[in-house]
Design an enzyme around this catalytic site. Sequence first.
Site, mmCIF file in Angstrom:
data_model
loop_
_atom_site.group_PDB
_atom_site.id
_atom_site.type_symbol
_atom_site.label_atom_id
_atom_site.label_comp_id
_atom_site.label_asym_id
_atom_site.label_seq_id
_atom_site.Cartn_x
_atom_site.Cartn_y
_atom_site.Cartn_z
ATOM 1 N N HIS A 505 0.820 -1.210 0.000
ATOM 2 C CA HIS A 505 0.000 0.000 0.000
ATOM 3 C C HIS A 505 0.861 1.270 0.000
ATOM 4 O O HIS A 505 0.901 2.003 -0.983
ATOM 5 C CB HIS A 505 -0.949 -0.011 1.201
ATOM 6 C CG HIS A 505 -1.913 1.136 1.211
ATOM 7 N ND1 HIS A 505 -2.585 1.519 2.341
ATOM 8 C CD2 HIS A 505 -2.298 1.990 0.238
ATOM 9 C CE1 HIS A 505 -3.365 2.550 2.056
ATOM 10 N NE2 HIS A 505 -3.198 2.856 0.795
ATOM 11 N N HIS A 510 1.605 4.928 -2.887
ATOM 12 C CA HIS A 510 1.775 6.313 -2.428
ATOM 13 C C HIS A 510 3.187 6.847 -2.680
ATOM 14 O O HIS A 510 3.372 7.892 -3.306
ATOM 15 C CB HIS A 510 1.456 6.406 -0.934
ATOM 16 C CG HIS A 510 0.015 6.304 -0.618
ATOM 17 N ND1 HIS A 510 -0.781 7.407 -0.373
ATOM 18 C CD2 HIS A 510 -0.811 5.221 -0.499
ATOM 19 C CE1 HIS A 510 -2.016 7.015 -0.115
ATOM 20 N NE2 HIS A 510 -2.065 5.693 -0.190
ATOM 21 N N HIS A 696 -3.727 0.537 -6.648
ATOM 22 C CA HIS A 696 -4.036 1.172 -5.363
ATOM 23 C C HIS A 696 -5.429 0.797 -4.887
ATOM 24 O O HIS A 696 -5.638 0.504 -3.705
ATOM 25 C CB HIS A 696 -3.910 2.690 -5.459
ATOM 26 C CG HIS A 696 -4.287 3.380 -4.179
ATOM 27 N ND1 HIS A 696 -5.524 3.957 -3.978
ATOM 28 C CD2 HIS A 696 -3.605 3.549 -3.018
ATOM 29 C CE1 HIS A 696 -5.589 4.461 -2.758
ATOM 30 N NE2 HIS A 696 -4.440 4.225 -2.145
ATOM 31 N N ASN A 700 -6.431 -0.915 -1.223
ATOM 32 C CA ASN A 700 -6.917 0.094 -0.278
ATOM 33 C C ASN A 700 -8.379 -0.070 0.118
ATOM 34 O O ASN A 700 -8.703 -0.114 1.296
ATOM 35 C CB ASN A 700 -6.721 1.498 -0.841
ATOM 36 C CG ASN A 700 -7.079 2.570 0.171
ATOM 37 O OD1 ASN A 700 -6.346 2.799 1.130
ATOM 38 N ND2 ASN A 700 -8.219 3.218 -0.017
ATOM 39 N N ILE A 849 -6.350 8.772 -1.283
ATOM 40 C CA ILE A 849 -6.667 8.527 0.138
ATOM 41 C C ILE A 849 -5.710 7.461 0.632
ATOM 42 O O ILE A 849 -5.171 6.689 -0.171
ATOM 43 C CB ILE A 849 -8.126 8.083 0.343
ATOM 44 C CG1 ILE A 849 -8.480 7.984 1.821
ATOM 45 C CG2 ILE A 849 -8.380 6.771 -0.351
ATOM 46 C CD1 ILE A 849 -8.423 9.276 2.573
#
Length: 849
Positions: A505, A510, A696, A700, A849
């Site tokens: 993650h 990110h 993602h 997530n 997010i």
Amino acid sequence: MDHGWCSNLPDWLISGCANQATHLQVIQGTVVVRRTFGRSGPGKSASIHLYSSTSIDPANGKARLSEHATFKHGRKAKQNGESTIIYRIKFHVEPDFGVPGAFITKNHDTHEFFLISATLQLLGNKKIHFDCNSWVYPFSKTKCSRLFFSNACYLPNLTPEALRPLREEELHFLSGDGSGERKEWDRIYDYDCYNDLGSPDKGQDYARPVLGGSVKYPYPRRGRTGRPPSKKDPLTESRPEIIDLDIYVPPDERFSPQKMKEFISNSIEDVVHFLIPEAKTLLKNESTGSFQSFKGIHEMYSNNRNEELEGWITEKLKTLVPEELINEITHATKRQQLKFPTPQIIEKKEMAWKEDNEFGRQMLAGVNAAVIERLRIFPPISKDGKMSTIKASHLEGELDGLTVDEAMRQWRMYILDHHDYLFPFLERINKQGVCMYASRTLLFLRNDKTLKPVAIELSLPGSEDVEVVSRVFLPASTGTQASLWHLAKAHVVANDSGHHQLISHWLKTHAVVEPFIIATKRQLSVMHPIYRLLNPHFKDTMHINALARSILINSGGILEKTLFPGKISMELSSALYKNWNFREQALPNDLLKRHLALEDDESPTGVQLVFDDYPYGADGLEIWIAIKRWVGDYCRIYYISDDTILSDAELQAWWTEIQFEGHADKRNENWWYKMDNLADLIETLTTIIWIASAFHASVNFGQYGYAGYPPNRPTLCRRFIPIEGTVEFAEFLRDPDKYYLNLLPQRFEMTLGVALVEVLSRHSSEEVYLGQRRSLEWTDNEDVQKKFKNFSETLMDIERRVNERNKNPKLKNRLGPAEIPYTLLYPDTSNVSLKGGITGKGIPNSVSI
């Protein structure tokens, strides 16, 4: 005069046409500004000049500049659900002014405003649209006007001569000079290492190594903030004493006010969910201990009591959260019902999570489904040559009558390996008060294509005589061995939870995406077609990453409190970044590396899954090829040959900067495409979009469904598995369930972890999904619009096929014992309502997010 060109304009625009001076041309239009609560809008305090794209001012060699106009006659309106103000603008220009291609606006007000778009009406009903979506700060702060280009795209060497200097100057401005502390209004994109995770001024316990810029701690770069160094360590950037929700990111990378309000509100709501039951013991510095029963855990989802925070708790809270949030939290406790929503994993079948079939299914369809590999060597061997202690005799009777060699030759043996990367850190990890092993889990693919776990090996560092101490656990359905097997599975899942959050993650979406964003803004003009393609996939990523550095991954942050690596969490992610390879992030390449697919020249993806009932792989490959076709269609509109790739100066500078600055610790040329042909460009862009959107989404938005019930995915273990003949083993025998509950995180860590994944699993109400754009006029190219429509329709077809697969009883892994349909790669492109919330489906365009 003939005013036919005004015939399709609103009456209020036509009125100005008849009175224009005969020697001047009138250009009229509108600008749309986001309406901000409590402010009237910029109005006449904002001025605007047009730049011609076809006429050069001989005085300076740049595009001809019009006289200024001001924003007039603002009227309130709704656009895409946003409250806006639409202003009129009118310019009188010379007949040879030509076609506008850019404009500058100057904000004379004391407040910034958000400019959504501008549209100009020319002769012959021709419209020129500007998708702005940017903050315009007061000139008194920025000392410069804001430049915007129209939605026309040009490769650098095809840029109209009048606009070429503007294009180059804007890119130079955005790059900055690498010095000074960034202010709120600065539009500067620059790189820095992760030197802001520690707080050494608070004490050595809060010091953390700088990640990035060294062989020992390689890492992707982040956006530079330029804050001064800490007092005790000049290599570490100073941090505010309280949680900083205003950490600098370039203005265009920030959440919208609505999203920021929603983010804070959701976070407060979820904190309140866990705060009330824990507050009295937590804030009195009493140990909250373990949940005493599974019933106690289930009460988190059924407790409907409304309670308020006592005054003394509110005072204590001021030491934990920013003061401006205290009133919000206090108010929230008065209106919130104190329960978490029921996670999917226990919604239909309360105990299905304990089944071996569900344990195996989540490796194929859970939130960390891109880790499992096909086993090719038995016994498994570490990179340092140490052999696993799992023996063929352990697996007798578990492989449907096959030997291990036969099962491997039939591609029916698989491994979830959390051993090699974790083992070197175990001694340091376990000194922090947790009890963790490194694990290997072997699984057998049954005839119905479900995965059956057949052996778990748990390892610890040994003494000088024995480097590794390993124990092998085997499946059992009843008695003591079944309870031990259940404990072993918990340790495996705790390993997997830490890997999921820190690697799959955080690191692989990110962190790795941020350098691509910075390089894109520094090296690709907004007029560049690749900028226009990629920009939606970068929305809000820098801001959510900055917030993560402030409250999640920092020293003492939530991840250190809830995940088993604790203080060395980010060190661990740095260690695994050493193995990160951009080429391997492409889904087909990843599947080949894990031996879950074979090369297949006849397949549009170039690969064929080893078995079809792999939900992440099956849905993912459909999404991958849809993205790749769209990217290929788009690129071929602008690049007619490989030579046009090589001659694109901005593109080549962008790709070089990504490798040598953004990912400066990963310069091995074998890890990157060469970017000298169209195929490389398409593969590169497809991979970036895949990471930012679909990959993602897969790691997530299912977090709450699976990890919202901590026994299913504990984030750490507090007890080792007891050894026969010890006091601990006697304790275990007396009450195996209680021992299991005491192995799980304490109440505080557990409920805080649930609150975190509830926040992270929510879609924003303004989410824009793959195959969608918020503006229908994001490009002026009709061919591009047609290809994008095809892309959207393809994704809708994929939605239908995902639903069909989820209803197919032969595909056992689509639902599993817990009856959770696999929708983590369901595009949700057909959803135009953008309601948000915890849905467990939908692929947003970006890591937002």
